[in-house]
Enzyme design. Sequence first.
Site, short mmCIF file in Angstrom:
data_model
loop_
_atom_site.label_atom_id
_atom_site.label_comp_id
_atom_site.label_asym_id
_atom_site.label_seq_id
_atom_site.Cartn_x
_atom_site.Cartn_y
_atom_site.Cartn_z
N THR A 1 8.19 -9.51 13.75
CA THR A 1 8.59 -8.94 12.47
C THR A 1 8.45 -10.00 11.38
O THR A 1 8.85 -11.15 11.58
CB THR A 1 10.05 -8.46 12.53
OG1 THR A 1 10.20 -7.55 13.62
CG2 THR A 1 10.45 -7.77 11.23
N THR A 2 7.87 -9.62 10.25
CA THR A 2 7.74 -10.55 9.14
C THR A 2 8.63 -10.12 7.99
O THR A 2 9.22 -9.05 8.00
CB THR A 2 6.27 -10.64 8.67
OG1 THR A 2 5.81 -9.34 8.27
CG2 THR A 2 5.37 -11.15 9.79
N GLY B 1 6.15 -15.19 15.76
CA GLY B 1 4.75 -15.27 15.38
C GLY B 1 4.48 -14.34 14.21
O GLY B 1 4.86 -13.16 14.26
N SER B 2 3.86 -14.86 13.16
CA SER B 2 3.48 -13.98 12.06
C SER B 2 2.38 -13.02 12.50
O SER B 2 2.18 -11.97 11.89
CB SER B 2 3.01 -14.80 10.86
OG SER B 2 1.87 -15.58 11.19
N ASN B 3 1.69 -13.39 13.58
CA ASN B 3 0.63 -12.53 14.12
C ASN B 3 0.40 -12.96 15.57
O ASN B 3 0.11 -14.13 15.83
CB ASN B 3 -0.64 -12.68 13.30
CG ASN B 3 -1.65 -11.59 13.59
OD1 ASN B 3 -1.93 -11.28 14.75
ND2 ASN B 3 -2.21 -11.00 12.55
N HIS C 1 -3.75 -4.58 4.15
CA HIS C 1 -3.00 -3.90 5.22
C HIS C 1 -2.76 -2.44 4.85
O HIS C 1 -2.96 -2.03 3.71
CB HIS C 1 -1.64 -4.58 5.44
CG HIS C 1 -1.72 -5.81 6.29
ND1 HIS C 1 -1.97 -7.05 5.77
CD2 HIS C 1 -1.59 -5.97 7.63
CE1 HIS C 1 -1.99 -7.94 6.75
NE2 HIS C 1 -1.76 -7.31 7.88
N HIS C 2 -2.29 -1.69 5.84
CA HIS C 2 -1.92 -0.28 5.65
C HIS C 2 -0.76 -0.17 4.67
O HIS C 2 0.01 -1.12 4.45
CB HIS C 2 -1.54 0.34 6.99
CG HIS C 2 -0.54 -0.47 7.76
ND1 HIS C 2 0.82 -0.38 7.55
CD2 HIS C 2 -0.70 -1.41 8.72
CE1 HIS C 2 1.46 -1.20 8.35
NE2 HIS C 2 0.56 -1.85 9.08
N LYS D 1 3.08 -1.16 5.39
CA LYS D 1 3.56 -2.54 5.53
C LYS D 1 4.51 -2.86 4.39
O LYS D 1 4.17 -2.71 3.22
CB LYS D 1 2.39 -3.52 5.56
CG LYS D 1 2.83 -4.96 5.83
CD LYS D 1 1.69 -5.85 6.24
CE LYS D 1 2.17 -7.26 6.56
NZ LYS D 1 3.16 -7.29 7.64
N GLY E 1 2.89 -11.89 6.61
CA GLY E 1 3.27 -13.13 7.30
C GLY E 1 2.06 -13.92 7.74
O GLY E 1 2.07 -15.16 7.72
#
EC number: 1.17.1.8
Length: 233
Positions: A72-73, A96-98, A131-132, A135, A141
């Site tokens: 989660t960011t 993790g941001s990704n 992004h979609h 978001k 992030g």
Amino acid sequence: MKIALLGYGKMGKVIERIALERGHEIVLRKSGKDTFEGLEHADVAIDFSIPDAAVSNISTCLDNNIPVISGTTGWLENYDKMVALCQEKNGAFIYGSNFSLGVNIFFQLNDYLAKIMSKIGQYKVAMEEVHHTQKLDAPSGTAITLAKGIIDNSDYSSWALENAKDDEILIDAKRIENVPGTHSVFYNSDVDTIEIKHIAHNREGFALGAVVAAEWIQGKKGVFTMKDVLDLK
């Protein structure tokens, strides 16, 4: 491995499918105001919720000695608190941001390119992330992680979404329907542009990386990143 899913939206459902395909069991699917009933049976928790829920989810896991993976960011102003809580509880935590394996390779490439470009004065760096429309945070992030990688390896001091100063990285954050995530880093000069880009085609890569991280953290104590999981340090 028994997994608690904290956040059961689109990403949570993809994580569930991949986890089941890899032979794991889901013991909790938590969304919204659902309780944490079942968390006590989990070997690990995977948090892909919303910014307002992340700190509560992570804290509850650490308080109950459950290793937690968070993707989660938008809550990072509380990251240091979660690190301190993990250390206090002798727990295990990965943010993790990704979690995409490809993106984490992209992070390494970004750091390396920033080191090279910092020695060449005629280029100005800029970034774009798409992004979609669902978001909630902007910039992403992932974009912030990319910007930090550049800042740590150059004379840039910060980032901005508009009106960037000379020592700030301009991040253009766009929201378009049905875009899983695209991140670009540009080095622009009067004569040319150098660009590196990562395009996510779907949510599969993010979900797989989170499950791989959950598998990796078993039996470990401490605060880790995907660099540890993928042995990229």
